[in-house]
Design a protein around this motif. Structure first.
Motif, mmCIF file in Angstrom:
data_model
loop_
_atom_site.group_PDB
_atom_site.id
_atom_site.type_symbol
_atom_site.label_atom_id
_atom_site.label_comp_id
_atom_site.label_asym_id
_atom_site.label_seq_id
_atom_site.Cartn_x
_atom_site.Cartn_y
_atom_site.Cartn_z
ATOM 1 N N SER A 14 15.493 46.279 -49.200
ATOM 2 C CA SER A 14 14.559 45.281 -49.689
ATOM 3 C C SER A 14 13.309 45.322 -48.830
ATOM 4 O O SER A 14 13.406 45.354 -47.608
ATOM 5 C CB SER A 14 15.235 43.907 -49.618
ATOM 6 O OG SER A 14 14.290 42.881 -49.588
ATOM 7 N N ARG A 16 11.400 42.952 -48.334
ATOM 8 C CA ARG A 16 11.258 41.700 -47.606
ATOM 9 C C ARG A 16 12.330 41.503 -46.553
ATOM 10 O O ARG A 16 12.111 40.909 -45.524
ATOM 11 C CB ARG A 16 11.309 40.521 -48.592
ATOM 12 C CG ARG A 16 10.146 40.490 -49.521
ATOM 13 C CD ARG A 16 10.315 39.463 -50.596
ATOM 14 N NE ARG A 16 11.350 39.818 -51.547
ATOM 15 C CZ ARG A 16 11.698 39.087 -52.572
ATOM 16 N NH1 ARG A 16 11.111 37.922 -52.775
ATOM 17 N NH2 ARG A 16 12.638 39.475 -53.405
ATOM 18 N N SER A 20 19.786 44.416 -47.318
ATOM 19 C CA SER A 20 20.224 43.083 -47.754
ATOM 20 C C SER A 20 21.533 43.169 -48.544
ATOM 21 O O SER A 20 21.604 43.843 -49.568
ATOM 22 C CB SER A 20 19.106 42.495 -48.624
ATOM 23 O OG SER A 20 19.584 41.524 -49.508
ATOM 24 N N THR A 81 22.203 37.789 -48.500
ATOM 25 C CA THR A 81 21.216 37.168 -49.391
ATOM 26 C C THR A 81 21.856 36.575 -50.632
ATOM 27 O O THR A 81 22.495 37.284 -51.419
ATOM 28 C CB THR A 81 20.155 38.214 -49.807
ATOM 29 O OG1 THR A 81 19.647 38.837 -48.628
ATOM 30 C CG2 THR A 81 19.012 37.573 -50.556
ATOM 31 N N VAL A 83 21.443 35.817 -53.927
ATOM 32 C CA VAL A 83 20.508 36.236 -54.985
ATOM 33 C C VAL A 83 21.316 36.518 -56.250
ATOM 34 O O VAL A 83 21.497 37.659 -56.666
ATOM 35 C CB VAL A 83 19.649 37.447 -54.517
ATOM 36 C CG1 VAL A 83 20.492 38.619 -54.063
ATOM 37 C CG2 VAL A 83 18.650 37.889 -55.562
ATOM 38 N N ILE A 111 17.136 33.158 -52.337
ATOM 39 C CA ILE A 111 15.986 33.372 -53.227
ATOM 40 C C ILE A 111 16.142 32.423 -54.415
ATOM 41 O O ILE A 111 17.028 32.597 -55.250
ATOM 42 C CB ILE A 111 15.921 34.845 -53.678
ATOM 43 C CG1 ILE A 111 15.757 35.745 -52.438
ATOM 44 C CG2 ILE A 111 14.783 35.059 -54.676
ATOM 45 C CD1 ILE A 111 15.668 37.234 -52.713
ATOM 46 N N SER A 112 15.290 31.382 -54.430
ATOM 47 C CA SER A 112 15.449 30.307 -55.429
ATOM 48 C C SER A 112 14.227 30.229 -56.332
ATOM 49 O O SER A 112 13.113 30.587 -55.931
ATOM 50 C CB SER A 112 15.634 28.977 -54.687
ATOM 51 O OG SER A 112 15.445 27.891 -55.557
ATOM 52 N N ASN A 113 14.433 29.681 -57.521
ATOM 53 C CA ASN A 113 13.290 29.491 -58.421
ATOM 54 C C ASN A 113 12.615 28.133 -58.213
ATOM 55 O O ASN A 113 11.718 27.774 -58.977
ATOM 56 C CB ASN A 113 13.707 29.688 -59.889
ATOM 57 C CG ASN A 113 14.618 28.586 -60.410
ATOM 58 O OD1 ASN A 113 14.793 27.539 -59.779
ATOM 59 N ND2 ASN A 113 15.199 28.800 -61.583
ATOM 60 N N SER A 133 13.075 31.861 -49.992
ATOM 61 C CA SER A 133 11.963 32.227 -50.872
ATOM 62 C C SER A 133 11.949 31.263 -52.054
ATOM 63 O O SER A 133 12.976 31.062 -52.712
ATOM 64 C CB SER A 133 12.162 33.651 -51.396
ATOM 65 O OG SER A 133 11.220 33.925 -52.422
ATOM 66 N N LYS A 135 10.041 30.281 -55.716
ATOM 67 C CA LYS A 135 9.180 30.812 -56.778
ATOM 68 C C LYS A 135 8.078 29.817 -57.123
ATOM 69 O O LYS A 135 8.344 28.644 -57.374
ATOM 70 C CB LYS A 135 10.041 31.054 -58.024
ATOM 71 C CG LYS A 135 9.287 31.690 -59.181
ATOM 72 C CD LYS A 135 10.092 31.665 -60.483
ATOM 73 C CE LYS A 135 11.279 32.573 -60.486
ATOM 74 N NZ LYS A 135 10.941 33.990 -60.355
ATOM 75 N N THR A 176 6.963 32.614 -50.380
ATOM 76 C CA THR A 176 6.859 32.265 -51.802
ATOM 77 C C THR A 176 6.800 33.564 -52.605
ATOM 78 O O THR A 176 6.477 34.619 -52.070
ATOM 79 C CB THR A 176 5.587 31.444 -52.084
ATOM 80 O OG1 THR A 176 4.444 32.194 -51.675
ATOM 81 C CG2 THR A 176 5.625 30.115 -51.365
ATOM 82 N N GLU A 177 7.114 33.446 -53.894
ATOM 83 C CA GLU A 177 7.021 34.612 -54.765
ATOM 84 C C GLU A 177 6.363 34.206 -56.074
ATOM 85 O O GLU A 177 6.741 33.203 -56.690
ATOM 86 C CB GLU A 177 8.413 35.198 -55.017
ATOM 87 C CG GLU A 177 8.290 36.511 -55.773
ATOM 88 C CD GLU A 177 9.576 37.327 -55.798
ATOM 89 O OE1 GLU A 177 10.519 36.975 -55.069
ATOM 90 O OE2 GLU A 177 9.628 38.284 -56.572
#
Ligand code: SF4
Length: 322
Positions: A14, A16, A20, A81, A83, A111-113, A133, A135, A176-177
């Protein structure tokens, strides 16, 4: 022949997170959004209620098995992670799970929305992670409805204030993404206020990506070349730390034993470029006939997108049921 879903998959290289090890602790595909660009496919179970998916023991034991395999192969894991092929904060056990994962002494990433981030319980649980992270595709209500196609009980203003509060509380690494989609989030009405919002919350890194892998809806396109040029020359520099994730992550994926299950697990959350899949197969000492067999059995499908072939998992509807 039955194929048991493995909860832990990878490790996946990854940009980032380094190496991972992914943890897919949500059943497919439970999400609060149905993003037009989603690589995992259509949201089959849309809800905003948090609920039980897997027992903590089940997840931890799967992660432990994978880490033992990685150790035996001298494969480094930089992050565990969360995800999943859905929204991780829907898992009612998220906080306990993050707490239990600490026994492995490897940093935990989520990694969340962002959709449930205004809830105090979700914030408290994410505070336990080392890297989060969130979104933020847009702060414009109309664009939000078009790109993320949210559950109708969600409120964008609540999400944005939840992000601000969480940012002020979280002491780990916060990123952030933002997905740039042609005609949706690349318009001035969407992009300018979104950039201002991101600047205000000051993430360690603001990542931007474009739909390079096959999206959920085939009309979804990356922004125009002119937009991208202007974005790279003039916009991205207005953020203190920003990075782009425009290149597909095609490094050396690592197979840890059961090749068919490895491919199923990775493709369920991460469509694979042909080059990456070929790398996995070569690494496991197998030939391309494994892929041909999986396509024949409708386990995975090959999708042609722009200049390359991608391999995605074919889900049966009942796989996502609780
Ligand atoms: S991209 Fe993420 S947030 Fe959007 S629908 Fe897919 S899984 Fe859900």
């Amino acid at each position: 022949m039955g194929f048991q879903k493995m909860i832990a998959f990878g490790p996946v290289p990854s940009r980032r997170l380094g190496s991972s090890l992914g943890i897919n602790h949500i059943k497919p595909k439970n999400c609060t959004y149905a993003c037009v660009y989603c690589q995992v496919g259509k949201t089959t179970f849309m809800d905003i209620e948090r609920r039980f998916f897997y027992s903590i023991n089940e997840v931890i034991s799967d992660v432990e098995t994978k880490l033992i395999e990685c150790d035996a192969r001298h494969t480094k894991v930089d992050y565990l992670t969360l995800v999943p092929d859905g929204e991780p904060t829907l898992d009612i056990n998220l906080g306990k799970l993050i707490g239990e994962l600490k026994i492995f002494h490897i940093p935990v990433a989520v990694i969340s929305n962002s959709t449930l981030i205004d809830r105090i319980d979700v914030q408290e649980e994410l505070l336990l992670a080392d890297w989060v992270s969130l979104k933020i595709d847009t702060v414009d209500e109309n664009s939000w409805k078009k790109i993320n196609r949210p559950n109708r009980k969600l409120s964008l203003s609540d999400i944005l204030s939840g992000i601000q509060t969480f940012r002020s509380r979280f002491t780990g690494r916060f990123v952030t993404e933002t997905m740039l989609v042609g005609g949706l989030t690349d318009t001035p009405v969407s992009l300018e206020p979104t950039i201002s919002f991101i600047r205000e919350i000051n993430p360690h890194v603001a990542y931007f990506s474009i739909p390079i892998r096959p999206p959920c809806l085939n009309w979804v396109k990356p922004p125009s070349k002119e937009f991208m040029e202007n974005f790279l020359l003039n916009t991205i520099h207005t953020l203190p730390t920003a990075d782009i994730l425009f290149e597909a992550e095609t490094g050396n994926f690592v197979s840890t034993g059961d090749l068919t299950n490895d491919i199923l697990d990775i493709t369920s959350v991460h469509p694979l470029r042909e080059e990456a899949l070929a790398g996995i197969i070569a690494n496991a000492g197998n030939g391309w006939e494994v892929v041909d067999q999986m396509i024949k059995k409708k386990m995975i499908a090959c999708v042609r997108y722009h200049s390359g072939n991608f391999y995605v998992r074919c889900f049966k509807k009942e796989e996502g049921k609780r």
